[in-house]
Scaffold this active site. Structure first.
Site, mmCIF file in Angstrom:
data_model
loop_
_atom_site.group_PDB
_atom_site.id
_atom_site.type_symbol
_atom_site.label_atom_id
_atom_site.label_comp_id
_atom_site.label_asym_id
_atom_site.label_seq_id
_atom_site.Cartn_x
_atom_site.Cartn_y
_atom_site.Cartn_z
ATOM 1 N N CYS A 142 0.419 -0.915 -0.462
ATOM 2 C CA CYS A 142 0.255 -0.008 -0.313
ATOM 3 C C CYS A 142 0.650 1.557 -0.058
ATOM 4 C CB CYS A 142 -0.471 0.111 1.259
ATOM 5 S SG CYS A 142 -1.740 -1.651 1.712
ATOM 6 N N ASN A 164 -10.569 -1.968 -2.705
ATOM 7 C CA ASN A 164 -8.665 -1.520 -2.445
ATOM 8 C C ASN A 164 -7.352 -1.979 -3.598
ATOM 9 O OD1 ASN A 164 -6.222 -1.530 -1.742
ATOM 10 N ND2 ASN A 164 -6.497 -1.796 1.015
ATOM 11 N N HIS A 169 -3.919 6.337 0.458
ATOM 12 C CA HIS A 169 -4.016 4.870 0.073
ATOM 13 C C HIS A 169 -5.447 4.737 0.354
ATOM 14 C CE1 HIS A 169 -3.900 0.822 -0.313
ATOM 15 N NE2 HIS A 169 -4.234 0.604 0.938
#
Length: 334
Positions: free
Chosen positions: A114, A291, A261
Site C-alpha cells: 500500500c 482496494n 491510499h
C-alpha cells in the site's frame, strides 16, 4: 533539477465481484452492510490467466497511446508488486521486453504494498535527480485476489486487482515532486501476510482454520488482522502527515488536495477526522474498484486529473500505508 509526474494511465480487469455476489455466498452480510462498512460496492478481479505482467503491459500501453510518449525515451522501468509472475526472473524484465523498450533501459521489481506508489516515486525521483535517467516508467500491478481464500468474506469485501502506469520525467520548472518522509515497522509484518510459499515455508501446506463457524485463516492465503492494521494506521498516519508537511515547509492549509491510499471508508473517514482535513480536500475513489493496494493512489489521481479536481498550480499530498508495516508521504506541485 526536479522530477514531475507527466502522465498516468490505468488498467482494470473485466471481472467484477459485487456486494450482491458476496451476499449470495454469505447471507448474514447484506450488500448494504458491506457498502456501509467498506464504502465499496464492487471490485475488479483478474482472470484466471491474467497476471501482473499482463496488467502492467496493458496499463503502460494505454499510457503510451493516450499521452503520445515515445517508448524509446524510457530509461528505467520500476515495477511495484507483491504478486510477481515468477520468483525469478524479475517481472519488470518481462514487461520491458513485451513493451519493446530499449535494451539500454534499466528494470527492476520492488516488493511493497500500500505504500509502494510513494516509494516508487521516490526511487524514480532519485534516478532522475542523480542524472541516471530522464524518463522513468513506474508501474504498480497487483493480483491480491488470487491470494484470498473463497471463504474469507472479510478480505473479499475489500481487495480488487488493477495496474497503473506513471510516467515520471525530469523537470526544470518549479512544479514537481517534493521531499519524502518514510517509515517502517516490521514488528507488524505478520498482521498482513501470505505465510506459505516463500523460502521460509516453501513446502508447508496450510489448513483451513475456523472459529465458531467463521473462517479465520489458511497460511497459503492472504491473512489480515484488521484490528491491528487499523491501530497501526490511526497511530502512524497523523504523525506521517505532520512530518511530511514539516519536511516541505508547509502547513496543512497549504495543501489543496489529499490523496491517501484508498484502504476502506471506515479507516479513511477516521484518519481524515483525526488529522482535521476538510472533507472537500480529501479525495476518495474506490467505490467500484475496491482496494487495489499499490495502485489506489495513481488510479485516484488519474481520475482526479480527468475530472479536473487536480488542476495546474495545486499542491497535492500523497500518503501510502499498510503491509510491512510500511508508510511514506510526499507533496506534488502540479
Amino acid at each position: 533539477m526536479r522530477s514531475k509526474i507527466a502522465a498516468i494511465s490505468s488498467y482494470l480487469p473485466s471481472g467484477v465481484l459485487t456486494n450482491e455476489i458476496i451476499n449470495s455466498q454469505f447471507p448474514e452480510w447484506s450488500a448494504d452492510k458491506i457498502s456501509s462498512k467498506t464504502g465499496i460496492y464492487e471490485r475488479r478481479i483478474s482472470g484466471s490467466e491474467e497476471t501482473v505482467s499482463n496488467m502492467a503491459i496493458e496499463a503502460a500501453e494505454r499510457l503510451f497511446e493516450t499521452h503520445k510518449f515515445p517508448k524509446e525515451e524510457i530509461d528505467f522501468v520500476l515495477l511495484c508488486t507483491q504478486s510477481p509472475d515468477y520468483f525469478l526472473p524479475t517481472t519488470a524484465c518481462i514487461v520491458q521486453n513485451c513493451l519493446g523498450l530499449s535494451t539500454n533501459c534499466g528494470a527492476l521489481d520492488f516488493n511493497l504494498g500500500c505504500s509502494g506508489y510513494v516509494y516508487g516515486l521516490a526511487l524514480a525521483n532519485g534516478l532522475i535527480v542523480a542524472g541516471s535517467a530522464r524518463s522513468v516508467l513506474l508501474i504498480t500491478s497487483e493480483t491480491y485476489t488470487k491470494y484470498i481464500h473463497d471463504q474469507d468474506k472479510s478480505n473479499r469485501t475489500i481487495f480488487g486487482d488493477a495496474a497503473a502506469a506513471t510516467l515520471i520525467t525530469a523537470s526544470d520548472n518549479v512544479d514537481g515532486v517534493g521531499k519524502f518522509v518514510f517509515g517502517t515497522d516490521g514488528a507488524g509484518s505478520e498482521n498482513l501476510i501470505v505465510k506459505n510459499g516463500g523460502s521460509k515455508h516453501v513446502d508447508k501446506l496450510g489448513e483451513d482454520i475456523f472459529e465458531d463457524g467463521d473462517f479465520i485463516r489458511n497460511d497459503n492465503n492472504l491473512f489480515m488482522n484488521g484490528q491491528e492494521i487499523f491501530q497501526f494506521t490511526t497511530r502512524s498516519v497523523p504523525i506521517l502527515i505532520q512530518d511530511v508537511l514539516k519536511e516541505n515547509n508547509l502547513h496543512i492549509d497549504d495543501i489543496d488536495l489529499f490523496v491517501f491510499h484508498q484502504a476502506n471508508k471506515f479507516m479513511l473517514d477516521y484518519i481524515r477526522r483525526k488529522i482535521k482535513i476538510p472533507e472537500e480536500k480529501f479525495f476518495v475513489f474506490f467505490e467500484n474498484i475496491g482496494n487495489t493496494v499499490s495502485s489506489t493512489i495513481p488510479i485516484a489521481m488519474e481520475h482526479a486529473i480527468k475530472t479536473n479536481v487536480i488542476k495546474k498550480g495545486m499542491k497535492v499530498l500523497l500518503a501510502g500505508f499498510g503491509v510491512g508495516y510500511s508508510y511514506a508521504a510526499t507533496v506534488i506541485d502540479f
